[in-house]
Design a protein around this motif. Structure first.
Motif, PDB file in Angstrom:
ATOM      1  N   TRP A  97       7.430   7.779 -16.067  1.00  0.00           N
ATOM      2  CA  TRP A  97       8.442   7.386 -17.235  1.00  0.00           C
ATOM      3  C   TRP A  97       8.294   6.323 -17.291  1.00  0.00           C
ATOM      4  CZ3 TRP A  97      13.663  11.144 -16.045  1.00  0.00           C
ATOM      5  CH2 TRP A  97      12.850  12.525 -17.086  1.00  0.00           C
ATOM      6  N   GLY A  98       7.930   5.541 -15.928  1.00  0.00           N
ATOM      7  CA  GLY A  98       7.666   3.946 -15.816  1.00  0.00           C
ATOM      8  C   GLY A  98       9.363   3.406 -15.405  1.00  0.00           C
ATOM      9  N   ARG A  99      10.381   4.246 -14.768  1.00  0.00           N
ATOM     10  CA  ARG A  99      11.663   3.885 -14.684  1.00  0.00           C
ATOM     11  C   ARG A  99      11.516   3.478 -12.293  1.00  0.00           C
ATOM     12  NH1 ARG A  99      15.933   7.608 -15.445  1.00  0.00           N
ATOM     13  NH2 ARG A  99      17.312   6.003 -15.404  1.00  0.00           N
ATOM     14  N   ILE A 100      10.268   3.504 -11.752  1.00  0.00           N
ATOM     15  CA  ILE A 100       9.449   3.460 -10.761  1.00  0.00           C
ATOM     16  C   ILE A 100       8.579   3.230 -10.682  1.00  0.00           C
ATOM     17  CG2 ILE A 100      11.727   4.471  -9.272  1.00  0.00           C
ATOM     18  CD1 ILE A 100       9.337   6.591  -8.408  1.00  0.00           C
ATOM     19  N   ILE A 101       8.016   2.295  -9.940  1.00  0.00           N
ATOM     20  CA  ILE A 101       6.682   1.715  -9.947  1.00  0.00           C
ATOM     21  C   ILE A 101       6.147   2.092  -7.828  1.00  0.00           C
ATOM     22  CG2 ILE A 101       5.355  -0.090  -9.333  1.00  0.00           C
ATOM     23  CD1 ILE A 101       6.704  -1.625 -12.050  1.00  0.00           C
ATOM     24  N   ARG A 102       5.764   2.279  -7.616  1.00  0.00           N
ATOM     25  CA  ARG A 102       5.380   2.527  -5.960  1.00  0.00           C
ATOM     26  C   ARG A 102       3.653   2.325  -5.986  1.00  0.00           C
ATOM     27  NH1 ARG A 102       5.996   9.375  -4.972  1.00  0.00           N
ATOM     28  NH2 ARG A 102       4.712  10.168  -7.104  1.00  0.00           N
ATOM     29  N   ASP A 103       3.393   2.223  -4.664  1.00  0.00           N
ATOM     30  CA  ASP A 103       1.867   2.828  -3.639  1.00  0.00           C
ATOM     31  C   ASP A 103       1.265   3.734  -3.582  1.00  0.00           C
ATOM     32  OD1 ASP A 103      -0.042   1.839  -2.227  1.00  0.00           O
ATOM     33  OD2 ASP A 103       0.236   0.066  -2.381  1.00  0.00           O
ATOM     34  N   PRO A 104       0.799   4.153  -3.395  1.00  0.00           N
ATOM     35  CA  PRO A 104       0.379   5.425  -2.920  1.00  0.00           C
ATOM     36  C   PRO A 104      -0.089   5.231  -0.856  1.00  0.00           C
ATOM     37  CG  PRO A 104      -0.525   4.841  -4.564  1.00  0.00           C
ATOM     38  CD  PRO A 104      -0.141   4.098  -4.569  1.00  0.00           C
ATOM     39  N   ASN A 105      -0.490   4.309  -1.333  1.00  0.00           N
ATOM     40  CA  ASN A 105      -0.738   3.321   0.404  1.00  0.00           C
ATOM     41  C   ASN A 105       0.220   3.498   1.420  1.00  0.00           C
ATOM     42  OD1 ASN A 105      -3.362   5.300  -0.410  1.00  0.00           O
ATOM     43  ND2 ASN A 105      -3.949   3.117  -1.942  1.00  0.00           N
ATOM     44  N   LYS A 106       1.542   3.187   0.901  1.00  0.00           N
ATOM     45  CA  LYS A 106       2.482   2.464   1.647  1.00  0.00           C
ATOM     46  C   LYS A 106       3.490   2.788   1.802  1.00  0.00           C
ATOM     47  CE  LYS A 106       2.949  -2.431   0.995  1.00  0.00           C
ATOM     48  NZ  LYS A 106       2.594  -3.911   0.376  1.00  0.00           N
ATOM     49  N   ALA A 107       4.335   2.817   2.656  1.00  0.00           N
ATOM     50  CA  ALA A 107       5.498   3.743   3.029  1.00  0.00           C
ATOM     51  C   ALA A 107       6.566   2.219   2.442  1.00  0.00           C
ATOM     52  CB  ALA A 107       5.531   3.419   4.635  1.00  0.00           C
ATOM     53  N   SER A 161       7.516   2.058  -0.267  1.00  0.00           N
ATOM     54  CA  SER A 161       7.084   1.390  -1.944  1.00  0.00           C
ATOM     55  C   SER A 161       7.586   1.609  -3.388  1.00  0.00           C
ATOM     56  CB  SER A 161       5.153   1.155  -1.932  1.00  0.00           C
ATOM     57  OG  SER A 161       5.163   2.646  -2.136  1.00  0.00           O
ATOM     58  N   LEU A 162       8.493   2.145  -2.748  1.00  0.00           N
ATOM     59  CA  LEU A 162       9.533   2.111  -4.546  1.00  0.00           C
ATOM     60  C   LEU A 162       9.729   1.249  -5.032  1.00  0.00           C
ATOM     61  CD1 LEU A 162      11.684   5.188  -3.838  1.00  0.00           C
ATOM     62  CD2 LEU A 162       9.116   4.702  -5.410  1.00  0.00           C
ATOM     63  N   HIS A 163       9.456   0.564  -5.824  1.00  0.00           N
ATOM     64  CA  HIS A 163       9.656  -1.033  -6.563  1.00  0.00           C
ATOM     65  C   HIS A 163      10.794  -0.206  -8.133  1.00  0.00           C
ATOM     66  CE1 HIS A 163       7.723  -3.742  -3.479  1.00  0.00           C
ATOM     67  NE2 HIS A 163       7.284  -2.554  -3.978  1.00  0.00           N
ATOM     68  N   LEU A 164      11.636  -1.258  -8.583  1.00  0.00           N
ATOM     69  CA  LEU A 164      12.244  -0.753  -9.941  1.00  0.00           C
ATOM     70  C   LEU A 164      11.456  -1.655 -10.687  1.00  0.00           C
ATOM     71  CD1 LEU A 164      15.900  -0.561  -9.261  1.00  0.00           C
ATOM     72  CD2 LEU A 164      13.958   1.794  -9.551  1.00  0.00           C
ATOM     73  N   PRO A 165      11.304  -1.930 -11.713  1.00  0.00           N
ATOM     74  CA  PRO A 165      10.515  -2.513 -12.821  1.00  0.00           C
ATOM     75  C   PRO A 165      11.679  -3.692 -12.857  1.00  0.00           C
ATOM     76  CG  PRO A 165      10.193  -0.138 -13.661  1.00  0.00           C
ATOM     77  CD  PRO A 165      11.122  -0.515 -12.747  1.00  0.00           C
ATOM     78  N   LYS A 166      11.276  -4.781 -14.062  1.00  0.00           N
ATOM     79  CA  LYS A 166      12.340  -5.391 -14.187  1.00  0.00           C
ATOM     80  C   LYS A 166      13.207  -5.582 -14.938  1.00  0.00           C
ATOM     81  CE  LYS A 166       9.955  -9.976 -12.589  1.00  0.00           C
ATOM     82  NZ  LYS A 166      10.483 -10.509 -11.067  1.00  0.00           N
ATOM     83  N   LYS A 167      12.668  -4.721 -15.876  1.00  0.00           N
ATOM     84  CA  LYS A 167      13.246  -4.727 -17.481  1.00  0.00           C
ATOM     85  C   LYS A 167      14.323  -2.713 -17.229  1.00  0.00           C
ATOM     86  CE  LYS A 167      10.467  -0.811 -18.846  1.00  0.00           C
ATOM     87  NZ  LYS A 167       9.678  -0.026 -20.052  1.00  0.00           N
ATOM     88  N   SER A 168      13.688  -2.305 -16.258  1.00  0.00           N
ATOM     89  CA  SER A 168      14.774  -1.323 -15.513  1.00  0.00           C
ATOM     90  C   SER A 168      16.243  -2.609 -14.761  1.00  0.00           C
ATOM     91  CB  SER A 168      14.503  -0.890 -14.670  1.00  0.00           C
ATOM     92  OG  SER A 168      14.861   0.238 -13.987  1.00  0.00           O
TER      93      SER A 168
END
Length: 87
Positions: free
Chosen positions: A62-72, A74-81
């Motif tokens: 849904w574009g509400r979070i960004i994550r890197d599957p190779n890092k612990a 690693s959840l980030h919130l998009p700036k617009k969020s």
């Protein structure tokens, strides 16, 4: 019948729970400055860790979070969020 649920590969997932997971992530990041682990999300939202993974998949789609599957943590919130959260 499942107007508030979403069916994923034979599993019915409640969108209210997905929203609860999202709110937990936002509040955790705002409070502690780092993203929560999957275990912390599971404990904080009273859901199984396997369910957390599916909710994170949905939030990412849904574009509400960004994550890197190779890092612990690693959840980030998009700036617009982030901007929408503070309005």
């Amino acid at each position: 019948m499942f107007d508030f649920c979403y069916k994923v590969i034979g599993v019915v997932m409640n969108t209210d729970t997905t929203e609860m997971v999202y709110r937990f992530i936002v509040e955790y990041i705002e409070t502690k400055g780092i993203s929560p682990s999957q275990r912390e999300i599971a404990e904080g939202c009273y859901v199984a860790r396997s369910a957390v993974i599916r909710h994170l998949d949905r939030l990412e789609a849904w574009g509400r979070i960004i994550r890197d599957p190779n890092k612990a943590r690693s959840l980030h919130l998009p700036k617009k969020s982030l901007e929408n959260e503070h309005q």
